[in-house]
Enzyme design. Sequence first.
Site, PDB file in Angstrom:
ATOM      1  N   TYR A 111     -27.678  51.180 -16.509  1.00  0.00           N
ATOM      2  CA  TYR A 111     -27.023  52.288 -15.883  1.00  0.00           C
ATOM      3  C   TYR A 111     -26.241  52.125 -14.596  1.00  0.00           C
ATOM      4  CZ  TYR A 111     -30.474  55.355 -18.150  1.00  0.00           C
ATOM      5  OH  TYR A 111     -31.278  55.944 -19.075  1.00  0.00           O
ATOM      6  N   LEU A 112     -26.195  50.819 -14.020  1.00  0.00           N
ATOM      7  CA  LEU A 112     -25.313  50.767 -12.949  1.00  0.00           C
ATOM      8  C   LEU A 112     -23.847  50.108 -13.366  1.00  0.00           C
ATOM      9  CD1 LEU A 112     -28.386  49.365 -10.694  1.00  0.00           C
ATOM     10  CD2 LEU A 112     -27.007  51.510 -10.954  1.00  0.00           C
TER      11      LEU A 112
END
Length: 883
Positions: free
Chosen positions: A842-843
């Site tokens: 997600y990052l």
Amino acid sequence: MSREFDDDDGPVTFKRSSVSKSIQSHSEVRKSTSHSNDGRSYRKSSDVPSSNGHNSSSQNGKLVLSTKASAVESSVGISKASTSMVYVRSPRGTSKFASFENKKESLLEKKIPVHVKEETNSSKHLKEESREDSEDEVDNMPLSVRMKMNNINGKKATPIVPKKSSENSDDDIPLSSRLSIPKAQKGQQYGSSASVKQERPSTLSVKRPLDSVKQERPSTLSVKRPLDKSDSLHFTGKKSKLSDPAQSINAKQISVKSEVKVEEEDDNDDVPLSRRMNKLPTSVDQSSSLKKVTNVTKVNKGATPSFKKKAANFKKSGTKSEQFKSTKLPPGSGDGQKKWTTLVHNGIIFPPPYKPHGIKILYKGKPVTLTPDQEEVATLYAVMRDTDYMQKQKFKENFWTDWRKMLGKNHVIQNLEDCDFTPIYDWYQIEKEKKKQISSKEKKALREEKLKQEEKYMWAIVDGVKEKVGNFRAEPPGLFRGRGEHPKMGKVKRRITPNDVVINIGKDAPIPECPIPGESWKEIRHDNTVTWLAYWNDPINPKLFKYIFLGASSSWKGQSDREKYEKARMLKNYIGNIRAAYTKDFVSKDITKQQIAVATYFIDKLALRAGNDKDDDEADTVGCCTLKVENVTAEGNNKLKFDFLGKDSIRYENTVEVVLPVYNAILKFQKDKRPGDELFDQLDTSILNNHLKELMPNLTAKVFRTFNASFTLDDMLNKETKDGEDVAANILVYQNANKQVAIICNHQRSVSKSHSGQITKLSEKIDELKAVLKELKIDLDRARKGKPPLKGSDGKNKRNLSPEAIEKKIDQTEAKIEKMQRDMMTKEDLKTVALGTSRINYLDPRITVAWCKRHEVPIEKIFSKTLLEKFAWALDVDPDFRF
DNA sequence: GTGGAGACTTGTTAGGACTCCG
DNA sequence: CGGAGTCCTAACAAGTCTCCAC
């Protein structure tokens, strides 16, 4: 303080009063870890001790991002490319990878013109962006943050069109105007009364102070450097050269010279990329914001594995929009687009055949002889004695059903209860023990032996480039370990044979030899619209497939990763209008619209998953669209309590304050329904996603999660990082930001068995130290009076120290105690929080890399070796990059 | 528009490798 | 050097989302 302020409206997604794994009585697998996010959980970065407390003193200063460009010569592949490039901040504030300078000088030179060009563009772009950012930030923030802001900035409504940078200031307008709520009123909408307040202790919440949101990034801007400067260089080597034509792979196909290869690569590579780019909205081509995105993409492109190629493209490709348009193709993934031209690999390997051990189980106390097949399955079961599955009736039932089929109706064994698997269990324990006893030398030898056998399966050659294969092993037989209350847990997962396996390979590539004599592959395909190398049907659920893909470090994965993050970034430009749209629809007369609006709000605000429909033969879990009436409880004061089992049967428990219209809508949706009924009865993920696509090209529900996570990281890092801190402190800041993201996404882990023991130990040590401290203080007192120290607790005499020396000792001890206390708290704090999932999925790695560059944190402190490989495409991002 | 097939991403965990400390 | 604790990764389960036929 803005912080306080925030509290009210802060959308802050995540103050979770207690996040816990599914605790339901039945799912004992997950321990009920209510991880209390009470005050302790969120502390300012500076307060958060790192769990491992390293201090990397080694890199003061320059040595930061290291990624040795040795990749170029690596013949074996990425894995060899040592990632230790030295990132140096030059006096001007520009940065470069030292390694380039040495190794790639000539290349670099050639590139210069391009770079210069790029630089101009990019700096312009950056400027625009920054302006936009500061002005439009509201829109960009995850809802949670944003909602707070709405109170303050009223804006006019505008159609849902990405904002142009020039219109930035208007950006916000749309939202409010759509709502036709005057500023002040707007505040009402989202404001204190209707604010998205959460009830958790404020400490927990991820706050984004308003002003901080607005905060600009001053210095960064000035520190420009050509965006793709290093790119092309330092990654040339990312893909391993074929020179190490391991094994049987057809070396012919592999271009031998790197030069040639690069060219080839260029051609091939581009195609997919550009195509992919087409997936991005073309409709918005003209909007500057879009251009921005494109531009970024383009620039980044330079950072993809084959930089040279990309750089060349840039030169050729002219304007962004040109490039953009030039590649028109239907959107979608897995969508019939050509993914490769040549594909060579060696297929997959299978676990060795079962070796019977001959240990007999007892049935009603008597040994029973089993056939090898029966024994194999019995062993699979025996070995699971210590797992939680053994407490589950369903597990045993399913196992018995399947095993019984193998035994036959008339077998001596007639029920599971009377079977005693202890002999096999004991045998297994001994085997395990034996394994442990093997000397490390032997272990190493064994490992190497295995590696040798597997080497040829580890690589594939895609369009002439050697890439790592992700998983090249057929799954061994086992008992199905479904999570939560999976109806199929315990079923026997039978052995996969070549007959089950479909191979996908280039037409001209040699068909992999079937590793099991006398058998053959189920099918050979030459489908270049997909990226899988092989698949078989899952024996537990034949409707499903198990695929063999390339590894995470491959350019296929890297490209789609980059696209994913670009899409999430693009959402920044649309989010304001999207929010305006759904806010308007909170009160829509059209119930479907209203449900879409509320669902989107949840997804935006709480980072919920979409929630596809599920079959009955799967665990009963839900996502946003499949929430049941009982999963959301209206608690008064506009508070909604969410409690449901999400993916992997992980419990999501959160109480949130929502805006009044949403609160009312939920009451309405629940009316006249019973438990078990769907809250959003007019919705499913396809309806929702189709709607989202009208708001932004290719927008789907999951993009919000990526956006929310990456935005939060970027935001927190920039707010919490202080100048001049040492590496250890910076890492704490990072960990803390990472933790907030994990909380938002509800990424949990089970508490390790040894956790409580470790805590106990730590606190004992702290107590010891405190006792020592006490003694020291007494000694100090005495020393000042010229008296000798008392005898130690062990009865021995202590050295006579000067008061100064004792004071020093006291300071040291106090520091030690403090550190231990922080360590302990961090440990407790993170015991149920899994940081890895968000880091991997997600990052946006560019946020991390750029931050590391800016603050001189060695990237290796954040990304493991494999993550560095996976994120190779992001490593040369400009230090000024902001999500 | 619905449902299923298909392809790809996301998620947790077990267990091995690595590190630290005495 | 050995054991405990931590870190990493492989394994594989479980999601999301697209496409396509009806």
